[in-house]
Design a protein around this motif. Structure first.
Motif, short mmCIF file in Angstrom:
data_model
loop_
_atom_site.label_atom_id
_atom_site.label_comp_id
_atom_site.label_asym_id
_atom_site.label_seq_id
_atom_site.Cartn_x
_atom_site.Cartn_y
_atom_site.Cartn_z
N ARG A 1 0.87 -1.18 0.00
CA ARG A 1 0.00 0.00 0.00
C ARG A 1 0.91 1.23 0.00
NH1 ARG A 1 -5.31 0.16 1.80
NH2 ARG A 1 -4.92 -1.90 2.65
N ARG B 1 3.03 -0.83 4.35
CA ARG B 1 2.22 0.38 4.19
C ARG B 1 3.12 1.61 4.19
NH1 ARG B 1 -3.15 0.79 6.32
NH2 ARG B 1 -4.17 -1.21 6.29
N THR C 1 -2.81 0.59 -4.19
CA THR C 1 -2.63 -0.71 -3.56
C THR C 1 -2.43 -1.76 -4.64
OG1 THR C 1 -5.00 -1.12 -3.51
CG2 THR C 1 -4.03 -0.17 -1.54
#
Length: 196
Positions: free
Chosen positions: A4, A134, A173
């Motif tokens: 992400r 992330r 993503t």
């Protein structure tokens, strides 16, 4: 596993407020206040990154982040147009500005073309792996546009049609070769993950 990459456009600064190309000005007091107010709305991340510009670094600091600076995420290099306004340039160099806006391969300013920018940012994006987790990167609006154009395989002419307001999140993503887009949301707290 999915990587992400959340791109956060920096807070408003003098160059953006004056509609001119950035010339390395630091984030002003109003921008610092805006960024501090947005700090509580950042998504959960495993690493923070930022472009090397003073505005991006200042925004990241005001958000309470200690990001790694990533040269590949620097703003579009505009050569001799640095610090100048688009209205001024349109009056002084109308043919050059028209060519630049119409042809993604043009670089009349002596800097980098949109083709080069999208290739640079796309190469960085495609180098992300599942192990990256992330990522949050504070980057200039042109870098956000370039990432979206690359990730969604959009025609380069759409680059100028993507608006990236200050302090908004654009989320990509997936993994190299297959990206999904979630764009333009303001920083807001994410719901807590369910307790199992």
């Amino acid at each position: 596993m999915t990587v992400r990459v959340t791109l956060l456009s920096p807070a408003m600064g003098a160059a953006l407020r004056e509609a001119r190309f950035d010339d390395g000005d630091p984030l002003d007091d109003a921008g610092v206040r805006q960024a501090r107010a947005a700090a509580g709305g950042l998504p959960r991340i495993s690493a923070a990154l930022c472009a090397p510009s003073p505005r991006c670094r200042g925004t990241a600091t005001a958000l309470g982040l200690s990001p790694a600076s990533v040269p590949e995420l620097r703003d579009l290099e505009v050569g001799g147009w640095r610090g100048r306004g688009l209205a001024e340039l349109s009056a002084a160099e109308p043919e050059a500005v028209a060519a630049w806006l119409a042809d993604p391969g043009a670089a009349p300013h002596g800097g980098e073309s949109l083709l080069d920018l999208v290739a640079r940012v796309g190469s960085w994006l495609d180098g992300r792996t599942d192990d990256d987790g992330r990522l949050l990167a504070v980057v200039e609006p042109a870098v956000v546009r370039a990432a979206v154009v690359h990730a969604l395989e959009l025609p380069l002419r759409l680059f100028w049609r993507l608006d990236v307001p200050p302090l908004t999140l654009t989320e990509l993503t997936g993994r190299a070769g297959r990206w999904n887009l979630r764009c333009g949301r303001p920083p807001a707290p994410e719901p807590a993950p369910p307790v199992s």
